[in-house]
Design a protein around this motif. Structure first.
Motif, PDB file in Angstrom:
ATOM      1  N   THR B  42      -1.662  12.845  -9.763  1.00 57.13           N
ATOM      2  CA  THR B  42      -1.569  12.460 -11.051  1.00 57.13           C
ATOM      3  C   THR B  42      -0.037  12.525 -11.666  1.00 57.13           C
ATOM      4  OG1 THR B  42      -3.879  13.043 -11.614  1.00 57.13           O
ATOM      5  CG2 THR B  42      -2.461  12.257 -13.350  1.00 57.13           C
ATOM      6  N   GLY B  43       0.477  11.394 -11.834  1.00 57.39           N
ATOM      7  CA  GLY B  43       2.011  11.522 -12.337  1.00 57.39           C
ATOM      8  C   GLY B  43       2.856  12.024 -11.359  1.00 57.39           C
ATOM      9  N   GLU B  44       2.665  11.817  -9.833  1.00 58.54           N
ATOM     10  CA  GLU B  44       3.607  12.223  -8.965  1.00 58.54           C
ATOM     11  C   GLU B  44       4.265  11.292  -8.189  1.00 58.54           C
ATOM     12  OE1 GLU B  44       2.460  16.104  -6.785  1.00 58.54           O
ATOM     13  OE2 GLU B  44       0.701  15.830  -8.089  1.00 58.54           O
ATOM     14  N   LEU B  45       3.779  10.250  -7.916  1.00 60.45           N
ATOM     15  CA  LEU B  45       4.409   9.002  -7.111  1.00 60.45           C
ATOM     16  C   LEU B  45       5.356   8.303  -7.711  1.00 60.45           C
ATOM     17  CD1 LEU B  45       0.958   8.200  -4.981  1.00 60.45           C
ATOM     18  CD2 LEU B  45       3.339   9.067  -4.110  1.00 60.45           C
ATOM     19  N   PRO B  46       6.696   7.933  -7.159  1.00 57.93           N
ATOM     20  CA  PRO B  46       7.230   7.207  -7.894  1.00 57.93           C
ATOM     21  C   PRO B  46       6.625   5.463  -7.841  1.00 57.93           C
ATOM     22  CG  PRO B  46       8.005   7.601  -5.596  1.00 57.93           C
ATOM     23  CD  PRO B  46       6.687   8.393  -5.891  1.00 57.93           C
ATOM     24  N   ALA B  47       7.115   4.827  -9.031  1.00 60.85           N
ATOM     25  CA  ALA B  47       6.522   3.354  -9.339  1.00 60.85           C
ATOM     26  C   ALA B  47       6.524   2.536  -8.084  1.00 60.85           C
ATOM     27  CB  ALA B  47       7.181   2.961 -10.350  1.00 60.85           C
ATOM     28  N   TRP B  48       7.455   2.368  -7.410  1.00 61.94           N
ATOM     29  CA  TRP B  48       7.820   1.471  -6.179  1.00 61.94           C
ATOM     30  C   TRP B  48       6.546   1.688  -5.257  1.00 61.94           C
ATOM     31  CZ3 TRP B  48       9.197   2.716  -1.299  1.00 61.94           C
ATOM     32  CH2 TRP B  48       9.676   3.951  -0.867  1.00 61.94           C
ATOM     33  N   ILE B  49       6.447   2.918  -5.063  1.00 60.52           N
ATOM     34  CA  ILE B  49       5.461   3.422  -3.944  1.00 60.52           C
ATOM     35  C   ILE B  49       4.033   2.848  -4.479  1.00 60.52           C
ATOM     36  CG2 ILE B  49       4.132   5.446  -2.865  1.00 60.52           C
ATOM     37  CD1 ILE B  49       6.782   6.683  -2.307  1.00 60.52           C
ATOM     38  N   VAL B  50       3.777   3.208  -5.583  1.00 63.01           N
ATOM     39  CA  VAL B  50       2.382   2.929  -6.029  1.00 63.01           C
ATOM     40  C   VAL B  50       2.241   1.413  -6.014  1.00 63.01           C
ATOM     41  CG1 VAL B  50       0.820   2.912  -8.134  1.00 63.01           C
ATOM     42  CG2 VAL B  50       2.159   5.043  -7.373  1.00 63.01           C
ATOM     43  N   ALA B  51       3.378   0.674  -6.309  1.00 63.46           N
ATOM     44  CA  ALA B  51       3.064  -0.781  -6.395  1.00 63.46           C
ATOM     45  C   ALA B  51       2.816  -1.391  -5.010  1.00 63.46           C
ATOM     46  CB  ALA B  51       4.588  -1.441  -6.836  1.00 63.46           C
ATOM     47  N   LEU B  52       3.700  -0.840  -4.163  1.00 65.31           N
ATOM     48  CA  LEU B  52       3.324  -1.177  -2.472  1.00 65.31           C
ATOM     49  C   LEU B  52       1.990  -0.790  -2.028  1.00 65.31           C
ATOM     50  CD1 LEU B  52       6.997  -0.799  -1.004  1.00 65.31           C
ATOM     51  CD2 LEU B  52       5.935  -2.827  -1.726  1.00 65.31           C
ATOM     52  N   ALA B  53       1.551   0.321  -2.328  1.00 62.57           N
ATOM     53  CA  ALA B  53       0.402   0.851  -1.946  1.00 62.57           C
ATOM     54  C   ALA B  53      -0.944   0.008  -2.456  1.00 62.57           C
ATOM     55  CB  ALA B  53       0.232   2.149  -2.367  1.00 62.57           C
ATOM     56  N   LEU B  54      -0.713  -0.283  -3.603  1.00 61.10           N
ATOM     57  CA  LEU B  54      -1.687  -0.919  -4.368  1.00 61.10           C
ATOM     58  C   LEU B  54      -1.975  -2.185  -3.831  1.00 61.10           C
ATOM     59  CD1 LEU B  54      -1.247  -0.443  -8.221  1.00 61.10           C
ATOM     60  CD2 LEU B  54      -3.472  -0.135  -6.971  1.00 61.10           C
ATOM     61  N   ALA B  55      -0.670  -3.016  -3.486  1.00 59.62           N
ATOM     62  CA  ALA B  55      -0.871  -4.235  -2.818  1.00 59.62           C
ATOM     63  C   ALA B  55      -1.495  -4.135  -1.381  1.00 59.62           C
ATOM     64  CB  ALA B  55       0.626  -4.837  -2.491  1.00 59.62           C
ATOM     65  N   ALA B  56      -1.069  -3.198  -0.563  1.00 58.60           N
ATOM     66  CA  ALA B  56      -1.801  -2.779   0.553  1.00 58.60           C
ATOM     67  C   ALA B  56      -3.269  -2.766   0.330  1.00 58.60           C
ATOM     68  CB  ALA B  56      -1.166  -1.925   1.334  1.00 58.60           C
ATOM     69  N   LEU B  57      -3.504  -2.179  -0.546  1.00 58.91           N
ATOM     70  CA  LEU B  57      -5.087  -1.685  -0.790  1.00 58.91           C
ATOM     71  C   LEU B  57      -5.850  -2.915  -1.223  1.00 58.91           C
ATOM     72  CD1 LEU B  57      -7.166   0.762  -1.600  1.00 58.91           C
ATOM     73  CD2 LEU B  57      -6.287   0.084  -4.069  1.00 58.91           C
ATOM     74  N   SER B  58      -4.813  -3.725  -1.833  1.00 61.26           N
ATOM     75  CA  SER B  58      -5.680  -4.986  -2.408  1.00 61.26           C
ATOM     76  C   SER B  58      -6.048  -6.022  -1.158  1.00 61.26           C
ATOM     77  CB  SER B  58      -5.167  -5.597  -3.524  1.00 61.26           C
ATOM     78  OG  SER B  58      -4.799  -5.096  -4.532  1.00 61.26           O
ATOM     79  N   LEU B  59      -5.204  -6.067  -0.268  1.00 57.53           N
ATOM     80  CA  LEU B  59      -5.393  -6.948   0.846  1.00 57.53           C
ATOM     81  C   LEU B  59      -6.260  -6.251   2.027  1.00 57.53           C
ATOM     82  CD1 LEU B  59      -3.449  -8.530  -0.808  1.00 57.53           C
ATOM     83  CD2 LEU B  59      -2.575  -9.386   1.396  1.00 57.53           C
ATOM     84  N   SER B  60      -5.486  -5.182   2.625  1.00 55.67           N
ATOM     85  CA  SER B  60      -6.190  -4.453   3.693  1.00 55.67           C
ATOM     86  C   SER B  60      -6.537  -5.338   4.844  1.00 55.67           C
ATOM     87  CB  SER B  60      -7.472  -3.716   3.308  1.00 55.67           C
ATOM     88  OG  SER B  60      -8.649  -4.357   2.944  1.00 55.67           O
ATOM     89  N   THR B  61      -7.207  -4.840   5.822  1.00 58.12           N
ATOM     90  CA  THR B  61      -7.816  -5.677   6.938  1.00 58.12           C
ATOM     91  C   THR B  61      -8.891  -6.787   6.245  1.00 58.12           C
ATOM     92  OG1 THR B  61      -8.908  -3.782   7.870  1.00 58.12           O
ATOM     93  CG2 THR B  61      -7.021  -4.824   8.961  1.00 58.12           C
ATOM     94  N   TRP B  62      -9.499  -6.517   5.218  1.00 54.01           N
ATOM     95  CA  TRP B  62     -10.508  -7.306   4.583  1.00 54.01           C
ATOM     96  C   TRP B  62      -9.968  -8.882   4.583  1.00 54.01           C
ATOM     97  CZ3 TRP B  62     -15.844  -6.047   4.384  1.00 54.01           C
ATOM     98  CH2 TRP B  62     -16.520  -6.879   3.521  1.00 54.01           C
ATOM     99  N   VAL B  63      -9.005  -8.734   3.727  1.00 58.22           N
ATOM    100  CA  VAL B  63      -8.328 -10.016   3.616  1.00 58.22           C
ATOM    101  C   VAL B  63      -7.605 -10.729   4.941  1.00 58.22           C
ATOM    102  CG1 VAL B  63      -6.996 -11.394   2.341  1.00 58.22           C
ATOM    103  CG2 VAL B  63      -8.387  -9.788   1.090  1.00 58.22           C
TER     104      VAL B  63
END
Lengths: 139, 646
Positions: B42-63
Motif C-alpha cells: 500500500t502506497g509504495e509503488l510509483p505511479a508509472w509502474i502501477v499505470a503500466l501494471a494495470l494495463a498489463a493486468l487488463s489485457l493479459s493473454t485473455w485478450v
C-alpha cells in the motif's frame, strides 16, 4: 528508500532494454539471416535508442551507470568484438554479417565515447571506470 | 538429445526472463520491512509502474490470444471487442481516483476492506474474496493451459503440454513467493512492455505473412463477396431472441456491448483495486487510463490484434496467434521464442497479482478479522505465502487435470468481477445505494451470471433442473444479464431501504470528497456534455449504433472499390470509434478532472478498515458457522442431485 529507488530505476532500465533490446536483437538476426543490411541497421539504431533511453532514465533518477551495468556493457561489447573477429577470420561470414557486425561495434563504441566525452570530458572519462558504488553513484 | 532451433531459443529466452524476474523479486524482498508488507504494498509503488501494471493486468493473454481468435472465428464483429479497452478505461477514470483517495485516507489495503468499510458489511469482504480466488485459480488456469499447449506446439513436441503448464506455473510462483505484491506490481511494468513489443511483433508478422496490409484487405474482400460469409463482415442486428448465443451465426450489437462489459470487469476486480492502492500517489491514473490503456493498448487491439485476427480469418485458422507463430517457427525461431516469452509475461502480470490479491483476501480480509483477529504479522505473512502456493497449485491442477471445468469456471471470473462495479460506483459517487441494495444487487448479479453461463446451466442440470435457455440467452453475454439484474435489484432495494443508508459511511465520504475535490465551476458545466458524449459513444461504438458500421464506410459485401477506407467497413467504424473513445476518455479524465491528481494532501485517518478487532484466539463460533454453512450447501446440492438428477 534507497532500495525502492534502486528497484524502480532497475525496472525502468529493464523495461527500456526489454523494448529496444528485443527489437534490436530481432532486426539484427533477421537482417543477417535474410541478407538484408537495412534490417540490421534498424536493429543497430534500436540499440543506440535503447542506450539513449537508458541515459534518460539515469537523468530522471539522478544516477549514473552502476558498476554492474558498466561491466555488463563492456563485457558484452568485448565478447561481441572478439566473437565477431574470430568468426570473420576463421570462417566465411557473409557480406551482410560483416557489415552488420562492423556497424554494430562502431555504433556502440562511438555512442559510448560520445557519452563519456560529453558527460565527463575527455580527461575524466577514464576515471569513471573505478571508485563507484555497485548500485550506481550519484551524478 | 538433439535440440531444435526453436527449443534452444525458447530455453535461452526463458532462462533470461526467469533470471530477470528472480533477480528483481529478490531485490524487492530485500527492501526494508518487505516481509511484513508481502501481501500488500500500500502506497509504495510509483505511479508509472502501477499505470503500466494495470494495463498489463487488463489485457493479459485473455485478450491478447482471445481477441484474434474471436475475429478469426466470428469475423469482423469480433473486432468491435477491441473497443472494450475504452470501456475499461471509462470504468477506470470513473472509479480509480476516488478508490485511491478513500484507501489513502482510511488505510484500506484491498477492495474487500474498502467495500466492507464503506458499507459496514462483511458480506463484501467475502464477495470480493470469492471473486479474487476465482481469478487466481480458474481464470489463470485457462490461460495457463493455453500457454502450456502453445509451448508444446512451438517446441515441436520437445516438451509435452502438461509439463509445460507446470513449468510456466513454476516460473510465476518462483518470483511471487519471494517478492509478493511489490514484485508482482513492479515486474508488471516490465511485463507490460514485453506484452506491447510482442503484440507489435505479431502484427508485423501477420502483415508480412499476408503479403502486406492492402493484400490482406483484398483477400478479405474475396471472402466478403461470398454471400454465405456476410455474417463475418456485418453486425447481425441489435439482438436475437434465441435461447443461447451459440444457436446463431454472427454477432449482434447486444453481444458486443455485453461482452465489452464483461471484459471491463477486470477494472472492477479485486486485483485492480489492490494494484491501485499500492500506488504512491494518484498522478498516474489519468495518464495510465487515457494514454496507456485507451490510447496505446486500445490502438494495438483495434488495429494490431484485429489485423492478426483478420489474417486468421483469411487463413481459416482456429488459433490465430499459435498458427502465426508456427508459420515462423522454421525461419525465425528466435522471433517465435521472443513472442512466446512476451505472452508468458502478459499471463504473469495477471497471475502474479491475482495470486497475491487472493492470498491477501483469504488471510487478511477473511481469516484474520473473522476467525483470528490477534494473529501476529509474521504468521500472517507465512499464511499468505502458503495461500499463494496453494492457489498456484490449485490453478495448475485445474489446468492440467480438469481443463473443461477450468474453462467453465474461468469464464465466470470477468462477469463476476463486473458485478462489483455498482458497489464501487456507490462508494465513489452514488450515495443513495444503501448497503443492502449494493450487496443484494451484487449477489443477484453473480447468481444471474452463473445461471446464464455454461457453469450454472451445467450445475442446474446436475441437480435435475433443466433451464429453458442456453449460454448467453438473446445473444446477451452473462455479464450483461448479471448487470441488468444487479442494477434492478439495487434500485428496488435502495428505494425501500433508504432508512438503512445511515449504516454506510456516506456522510463521512461526502465531506471527505468535498475537501479533496478541486472541480471548478467551468468543469461542472462540462458534466452534461461529458455524460451525453459517453452515452453517444456507448451507443455508436459498442451498442446498437454498430449497425451503422455495416454500411457507413461502404458496402461490406461489395467489391473492394466499395470499401471506402480500403478496409472492411465495420473495421473502419471500429477504428473511428476507438479514436473518438480516446478523446472521450481524455475529456472525462482531464477536462472533467475525474482522474487527475488532487492538489490536496490526504492525511491518513486514525481508524480505518485495517484497524484490528480486540478479540483473542480462534473464533470457534465463526469456524462452526462456516462449517455448518458449507455442510448445508453440500448436503443441499447432493440431495437435489440424488432426488432429481441423473
Amino acid at each position: 528508500m534507497e532500495t525502492d529507488q534502486f528497484v524502480e530505476r532497475g525496472i525502468a532500465v529493464f523495461s527500456n532494454w526489454g523494448m529496444f533490446g528485443s527489437v534490436a536483437v530481432g532486426f539484427v538476426m533477421e537482417g543477417i539471416q535474410r541478407e538484408v543490411y537495412e534490417l540490421s541497421l534498424i536493429g543497430v539504431a534500436a540499440i543506440v535508442i535503447g542506450f539513449l533511453g537508458h541515459l534518460v532514465i539515469n537523468a530522471y533518477f539522478g544516477r549514473s551507470f552502476s558498476r554492474g551495468e558498466a561491466g555488463l556493457g563492456l563485457a558484452t561489447l568485448g565478447s561481441m568484438t572478439l566473437l565477431f573477429t574470430v568468426a570473420w577470420l576463421t570462417s566465411g561470414l557473409t557480406k551482410t554479417s560483416v557489415w552488420t557486425g562492423l556497424t554494430l561495434i562502431a555504433a556502440l563504441i562511438v555512442t559510448g565515447a560520445i557519452f563519456l566525452a560529453t558527460r565527463f570530458g575527455l580527461k575524466g572519462a577514464f576515471s569513471q571506470f573505478h571508485g563507484r558504488g555497485a548500485r550506481g553513484g550519484p551524478r | 538429445m538433439n535440440l531444435t532451433a526453436s527449443q534452444i531459443w525458447l530455453i535461452a529466452f526463458g532462462a533470461v526472463y526467469v533470471a530477470t524476474t528472480s533477480f528483481w523479486a529478490r531485490q524487492c524482498a530485500l527492501r526494508e520491512g518487505a516481509a511484513r508488507r508481502y501481501l500488500s504494498a500500500t502506497g509504495e509503488l510509483p505511479a508509472w509502474i502501477v499505470a503500466l501494471a494495470l494495463a498489463a493486468l487488463s489485457l493479459s493473454t485473455w485478450v491478447t490470444l482471445g481477441l484474434p481468435d474471436e475475429i478469426a472465428r466470428v469475423g469482423l464483429p469480433g473486432a468491435a471487442l477491441a473497443l472494450s479497452t475504452i470501456v475499461m478505461a471509462l470504468v477506470g477514470v470513473l472509479t480509480f481516483k476516488r478508490q485511491w483517495q478513500v484507501g489513502r485516507r482510511f488505510g484500506a489495503r484491498s477492495q474487500a476492506q474498502l467495500l466492507a468499510f464503506y458499507y459496514r458489511s462483511r458480506g463484501f469482504a467475502w464477495l470480493s474474496t470469492g471473486v479474487g480466488v476465482l481469478f487466481a485459480v480458474a481464470f489463470t488456469a485457462v490461460q495457463l493451459g493455453v500457454l502450456g499447449r502453445l509451448m508444446a506446439e512451438l517446441s515441436g513436441g520437445g516438451i509435452a503440454a502438461e509439463p509445460a503448464t507446470w513449468l510456466i506455473a513454476l516460473m510465476t510462483f518462483s518470483y511471487v513467493i519471494v517478492g509478493g505484491l511489490y514484485a508482482a506490481g513492479a515486474l508488471g511494468a516490465l511485463q507490460c512492455v514485453l506484452l506491447a513489443v510482442g503484440v507489435v511483433g505479431l502484427t508485423l508478422a501477420a502483415t508480412y505473412l499476408s503479403g502486406g496490409f492492402a493484400t490482406l484487405n483484398v483477400a478479405m474482400n474475396k471472402l466478403a463477396l461470398v454471400p454465405a460469409n456476410a455474417h463475418l463482415f456485418r453486425i447481425s442486428g441489435v439482438v436475437r431472441f434465441v435461447s443461447g448465443a451459440d444457436d446463431v451465426t454472427g454477432w449482434t450489437s447486444a453481444l458486443v456491448l455485453s461482452t465489452g462489459f464483461a471484459l471491463a470487469g477486470i477494472q472492477a476486480s479485486p486485483m485492480a483495486t489492490q494494484l491501485l492502492l499500492a500506488a504512491r500517489d494518484d498522478r498516474g491514473i489519468a495518464a495510465g487510463q487515457t494514454w496507456v490503456l485507451a490510447g496505446f493498448f486500445g490502438g494495438l487491439c483495434a488495429f494490431g490484434l484485429a489485423l492478426i485476427g483478420a489474417w486468421g480469418l483469411v487463413a481459416t485458422s482456429n488459433f490465430a496467434v499459435g498458427d502465426l507463430l508456427l508459420k515462423f517457427g522454421g525461419s525465425s525461431p528466435w522471433f517465435v521464442a521472443a513472442i512466446y516469452i512476451g505472452l508468458v509475461a502478459a499471463f504473469q502480470a495477471l497471475a502474479a497479482t491475482s495470486a497475491v490479491t487472493a492470498a491477501h483476501a483469504l488471510v487478511r480480509d477473511i481469516f484474520v478479522p473473522d476467525f483470528m483477529p490477534d494473529l501476529d504479522p509474521p504468521t500472517v505473512t507465512l499464511l499468505g505465502r502458503v495461500c499463494v502456493g496453494v492457489l498456484t497449485l490449485a490453478s495448475v491442477l485445474l489446468a492440467t487435470r480438469a481443463p473443461a471445468a477450468a474453462v467453465s469456471l474461468g469464464a465466470l471470473a470477468l462477469p463476476f468481477a463486473a458485478q462489483l462495479f455498482p458497489p464501487l460506483l456507490g462508494l465513489c459517487w452514488l450515495r443513495w445505494i444503501s448497503p443492502p441494495a449494493a450487496l443484494v444487487g451484487a449477489i443477484t448479479g453473480v447468481a444471474t451470471v452463473a445461471l446464464t453461463d455454461n457453469f450454472g446451466i451445467a450445475l442446474m442440470n446436475f441437480v435435475g433442473l433443466h433451464l429453458p435457455w442456453g449460454r448467453w440467452p438473446w445473444t446477451i453475454h452473462s455479464a450483461g444479464w448479471g448487470l441488468a439484474a444487479n442494477a434492478a435489484a439495487a434500485l428496488v432495494i435502495a428505494a425501500i431501504t433508504q432508512s438503512r443508508r445511515a449504516n454506510q459511511r456516506s456522510d463521512v465520504l461526502r465531506s471527505f470528497f468535498a475537501n479533496v475535490a478541486s472541480t471548478r465551476a467551468v468543469q461542472r458545466g462540462l458534466k452534461s456534455t461529458a455524460w451525453a458524449a459517453t452515452l453517444a459513444w456507448l451507443f455508436l461504438g459498442t451498442g446498437p449504433g454498430l449497425l451503422f458500421g455495416n454500411f457507413a464506410f461502404g458496402d461490406s459485401g461489395g467489391a473492394f472499390s466499395a470499401w471506402l477506407l480500403g478496409v472492411p467497413p465495420l473495421w473502419g467504424w471500429c477504428l473511428l470509434a476507438w479514436g473518438l473513445g480516446v478523446i472521450l476518455v481524455w475529456f472525462i479524465a482531464y477536462k472533467l478532472e475525474l482522474a487527475t491528481p488532487s492538489s490536496v494532501e490526504i492525511d491518513p485517518a486514525e481508524k480505518g478498515p485495517a484497524a484490528r478487532l480486540k478479540t483473542v484466539g480462534l473464533r470457534i463460533d465463526h469456524v462452526q458457522a462456516l462449517l455448518w454453512a458449507l455442510s448445508g450447501a453440500g448436503a443441499l446440492i447432493t440431495g437435489l442431485a440424488w432426488i432429481f438428477g441423473h
